[in-house]
Design a protein around this motif. Structure first.
Motif, PDB file in Angstrom:
ATOM      1  N   THR A   1      74.025 -14.728 -28.226  1.00  0.00           N
ATOM      2  CA  THR A   1      74.823 -14.192 -27.346  1.00  0.00           C
ATOM      3  C   THR A   1      75.597 -12.965 -28.184  1.00  0.00           C
ATOM      4  N   GLY A   2      75.790 -13.524 -29.358  1.00  0.00           N
ATOM      5  CA  GLY A   2      76.666 -12.678 -30.470  1.00  0.00           C
ATOM      6  C   GLY A   2      78.246 -12.900 -30.456  1.00  0.00           C
ATOM      7  N   ALA A   3      78.274 -14.098 -29.617  1.00  0.00           N
ATOM      8  CA  ALA A   3      79.847 -14.371 -29.377  1.00  0.00           C
ATOM      9  C   ALA A   3      80.412 -14.858 -30.787  1.00  0.00           C
ATOM     10  N   GLU A   4      81.733 -14.789 -30.937  1.00  0.00           N
ATOM     11  CA  GLU A   4      82.442 -15.031 -31.744  1.00  0.00           C
ATOM     12  C   GLU A   4      83.009 -16.636 -31.449  1.00  0.00           C
ATOM     13  N   VAL A   5      83.097 -16.835 -30.268  1.00  0.00           N
ATOM     14  CA  VAL A   5      83.789 -18.107 -29.796  1.00  0.00           C
ATOM     15  C   VAL A   5      82.870 -18.689 -28.603  1.00  0.00           C
ATOM     16  N   LEU A   6      82.596 -19.914 -28.664  1.00  0.00           N
ATOM     17  CA  LEU A   6      81.968 -20.944 -27.544  1.00  0.00           C
ATOM     18  C   LEU A   6      83.134 -21.778 -27.117  1.00  0.00           C
ATOM     19  N   CYS A   7      83.355 -21.562 -25.812  1.00  0.00           N
ATOM     20  CA  CYS A   7      84.186 -22.641 -25.329  1.00  0.00           C
ATOM     21  C   CYS A   7      83.621 -23.315 -24.075  1.00  0.00           C
TER      22      CYS A   7
END
Length: 246
Positions: free
Chosen positions: A202-208
């Motif tokens: 996803t290229g996400a900085e944060v997983l929540c």
């Protein structure tokens, strides 16, 4: 409304910041939150490992501790589901008529954090700002037990400057499952590897997520790969006010 925080064993022991985040959000919205010191485990560990009779005294304690509150809020879909779905069954099998009545009245007042915000308070914008790219993993209990649907995503979309990206195969289990990860470690590890790959894609900085147990499991996989992705409970993102002008 008299609101109590049910923090859960896991959060109290390992992720106390999540409980503080819940209180911060609710106080920002104008509510006072109480923390009953008598609270203990809801009995999930006992039920999940086949010891329902041992969980029965915890049902009694939970009803006694939280019975006077208008709402009980918890940052855990798994524990909210246990209380709502299993406490009535345990009270019926092991409890007195008085306990059965108490549990039947209390269980519907127990809410997972995101459903309390959206369904009870009727809000999605809680005044948060979080300028980061985020992806959300819906945990199995939130999907299949509580059926939270898109409540968490609606809250995330309302956060100022947050870039929410879809997680591929989001509804697939991460492989944690409590003791499943211990008893079936090879299968759990394979499931985790798939989930980590999807998160990184996803290229996400944060997983929540809405459950710190699954977040810890996925976070461990990310950490072992040296990934820069941070893990945060959804409540912590909703509590964030990075750069908000006052």
């Amino acid at each position: 409304m008299r609101v109590a925080l049910f923090i859960t064993c896991f959060n109290d022991t390992m992720f106390p910041g999540t409980g503080r985040a819940v209180v911060s959000v609710l106080e920002r919205l104008g509510h006072t939150v109480e923390f009953p010191m008598e609270q203990t485990c809801c009995g999930q560990m006992h039920v999940n490992t086949g010891y329902p009779a041992e969980a029965a005294p915890l049902v009694t304690r939970f009803a006694r501790t939280f019975g006077a509150y208008d709402a009980v809020v918890t940052p855990s879909a798994s524990c909210a589901g246990l209380v709502r779905d299993h406490h009535p069954v345990l009270a019926e099998e092991y409890g007195t008529p008085g306990l059965r009545r108490q549990v039947a009245e209390l269980a519907p007042r127990v809410h997972e954090f995101t459903e309390f915000l959206t369904d009870v308070l009727g809000v999605t914008d809680v005044g948060a700002r979080f300028p980061h790219r985020v992806t959300y993993h819906p945990t199995c209990h939130s999907l299949r037990a509580l059926r939270l649907g898109d409540r968490p995503q609606r809250l995330l979309r309302a956060v100022e400057d947050l870039d929410l990206v879809e997680l591929p195969a989001a509804e697939s289990c991460c492989g944690f499952g409590g003791t499943f990860a211990v008893k079936n470690s090879a299968t759990s590890a394979a499931m985790l590897a798939d989930k980590v790959e999807d998160v990184l894609g996803t290229g996400a900085e944060v997983l929540c997520t809405a459950d710190n147990s699954c977040l810890m499991h996925i976070g461990g996989g990310l950490s072992r790969q040296g990934a820069a992705v941070r893990t945060m409970h959804l409540a912590e993102i909703l509590a964030a006010t990075e750069g908000v002008r006052t």
